[in-house]
Every structure is written in C-alpha cells, then in structure tokens.
Design an enzyme around this catalytic site. Sequence first.
Site, short mmCIF file in Angstrom:
data_model
loop_
_atom_site.label_atom_id
_atom_site.label_comp_id
_atom_site.label_asym_id
_atom_site.label_seq_id
_atom_site.Cartn_x
_atom_site.Cartn_y
_atom_site.Cartn_z
CG HIS A 49 -1.81 1.09 1.42
ND1 HIS A 49 -1.41 2.31 1.94
CD2 HIS A 49 -3.11 1.23 1.09
CE1 HIS A 49 -2.44 3.13 1.93
NE2 HIS A 49 -3.48 2.50 1.42
N PRO A 50 0.43 2.36 -0.56
CG PRO A 50 -0.63 3.82 -2.05
CD PRO A 50 -0.83 2.54 -1.28
CB VAL A 51 1.10 4.55 4.20
CG1 VAL A 51 0.10 5.63 3.87
CG2 VAL A 51 0.42 3.27 4.67
CE LYS A 52 0.94 -0.57 5.73
NZ LYS A 52 0.04 -1.65 5.43
CG HIS A 53 9.13 0.00 4.61
ND1 HIS A 53 8.34 -0.67 5.49
CD2 HIS A 53 9.99 0.72 5.35
CE1 HIS A 53 8.71 -0.37 6.72
NE2 HIS A 53 9.71 0.48 6.67
#
Length: 379
Positions: free
Chosen positions: A180-184
């Site tokens: 997901h976009p907030v992950k690394h």
Amino acid sequence: MKKTIPYGRQSIDESDIQAVVDVLKSDWLTTGPAVEAFENAVGDFVGAKEAVAVSSGTAALHAAMYAIGIGPGDEVIVPPMTFAATANAVVFQQGKPVFSDVDSNSLLIDPALIEKKITPQTKAIIAVDYAGQPCDYDLLRKIADHYNLTLVADACHSLGAEYKGRRAGTLADLNIFSFHPVKHITTGEGGMVTTDNHEFAKRMRIFRNHCIDVDHMQRAEKGTWFYEMVDLGYNYRITDFQCALGVSQLKKLPAWIKRRQEIALRYDLELSKFPAVMPLSVATHVCHAYHLYVIRLQTHRSELFAAFRNAGINVNIHYIPVHLHPYYRKHFKTSKGLCPNAERAYNEIISLPMFPGMQDEDIMHVVSTLQHEIRKLFA
Ligand SMILES: *Cc1c(COP(=O)(O)O)cnc(C)c1O
C-alpha cells in the site's frame, strides 16, 4: 492553501513510471513475467526460498491462513495493536482470532502472555512487527514449537528490518508484506507472502487464482484449455504493471530505510529533552525499519494531536485496538479490559510523520511544533 505534511507518503520517480509504461506496452498486463520478477526480487532481498505476490496485504494474510489450513473452530493468536486485517484474515477462514496483549513499552505482542491463551484449538500465532520493529522471534519460535503451532509474521510494517542479523521475511513460517502507498515500497495495492515452505507456496499460488490447478500461462504453454477448480479460491492476482513498479521501488528500499532511520534519530534526540513524551522502546538486537514513529504521552494526548493537525501536520493514531471494534464486540464478545496494555497505549500514542521523501524543513516543522506544544502543555 497551506502545505500539510502527511504521516506517510509514497515516493515515485521517473524510473518507476517508465517501468510501468514498459509493461503497459507489452503483451502481458497480468500474471506475466513481471510478477515472477517481483517475487524473485523480494524473495532474494529478504532471503526466502519462496515469495507469492497477491493483490493486497490483506489477501496475503488470507492466503497464509488458507495455506496452513485454518478452518471452522480453529483459533489463531493475534495482538490487538494492529490493523484490523490481521485478525480479519482468520475470520475469512471461519477461524477465531484470540487477542493476546502487547508489551507496554514496545507495543509488540508479549510472548510471556501468549501461553495463557493457548487451547487445544490453537493452530497459529500471527505476530505483528508493529511500527517496523521485529517481534522477539526466538521466544515466539520456542512457544510455537512447544505447542506445535505455525508462526506467522505480519511484517507489513517491517520490510527491510532485521532481527539478530536476519531479515524480516524469514523470521516466521509465513511472512506477510503489504505494498500500500504508505508502506515501505508500493505497487498501489499489493501484497506478498515469503516462506521457505514449498507446499505452503504451492497452495497460495492456486488460492490467488480461484484454486484453479493451472494458470493461463501454464495452459498456453501446454496448448490446452483444460483446468479444474480443486478448492474454493479467490481472485487475488496482482497485475504485471504493479509488479514492475514493485521491482523498481525495491531498488530504492535500502536508501529509504536509511532515511527513515535518520528521521527517527532526529525525533529521538528531540524527545530526550522532554521526559513527559516517550518514544517506544527498541530492542538492541534489531534493525528497525520505522514504518511508523510513535510517541507516547500519559496526559494531553488529544491537545497535542489537535495542535499538530492545526499546524498542518497530519499525525495519526495507530491503532484502535482491534478487539474494541464493534464487529469484534458483536461477533466475538470482546470488550474493554481484554487487553489492558493495548487499551492504555491507544489513549496515549501519536504517530509522527515518517516517510523517506520528508524534507529537512518538514522535519524541522514537526520538531519545532512538538517543542512549542510540549512546553505549553507541560509548563
Ligand atoms: C497495511 C497493513 C495490512 C493490510 O495491508 P493492505 O495491503 O492494505 O491490505 C495488514 N496488516 C498491517 C499491520 C498493515 O499495516
């Protein structure tokens, strides 16, 4: 409009865009060579024999529960301090998530409390590497082996982290990542399970494709139309253009982890001046991947939260303990008091902005807002 700083954000550059465009111009849009390339890249990076890419971290958790055969009546131990999907994946397979409290200082599942939750129905433990710090896997392994349980790591926060020199992705029997976009690293939506167990990998590869025994590439190779659905599966496939983005993103991961650690060090330094506000504890034998930087304060949490938001800093709270969600209260009869450490922490935590694209001036803005507000609130 005033600039706001999010708590997390993706970094996309021209090489990422080009990688996606190249796939869009190719023959395969889904389940083609880029999927395998991404699986191999992540598998090699973490040091796992098998990697199975799926459409989300949630799908990856579900596939893992399917692979280990979770079914009606089975219990799986999960921490409450996580995203709801960790527990939901157990319910998808008609199992029962059993919440076991976290350690107050690290907010990681407390191995000392797990044994009390084990029953003859217990099949697995899902450990969550909260904020990006790996759990104590040596201790968890001992418990899992002693009771013959499968150890699963929800490593959605810890891609790039290490425990005693071993990388997240190899620390449990099955290891779950989200893109997901907030992950690394991101593929828009996407997920992966890494494992050394070939049988689990095989089960997950058919599970992501309706439990059909051969995929379309294998049928094309064999020149046959025949396939059989051998069990109930889902469409959890990830596309080739997403995986091309993933491969491109993974190349930048080491530099991004370093930047996250730099930001964390800056926050650590600032907090050391204010005893009323504490960082979470970090074990000496881990390399922390800092998906989140979480601060903790016993009083004035809501005032500090509001002050950050007023200053254009989109701090967040991770998480509402899962057992307190109405769904779990209703269907699993969970309630307040079940996991007191997580419940107390929930009222005291704030996640500060943490992402590799943060500029030094963004960090300065967060730090000076923190300084100003703490002096005011704790005067
Ligand atoms: C992000 C996340 C998930 C779910 O991943 P999705 O890709 O959003 O489905 C599961 N568990 C944890 C701990 C996460 O942070």
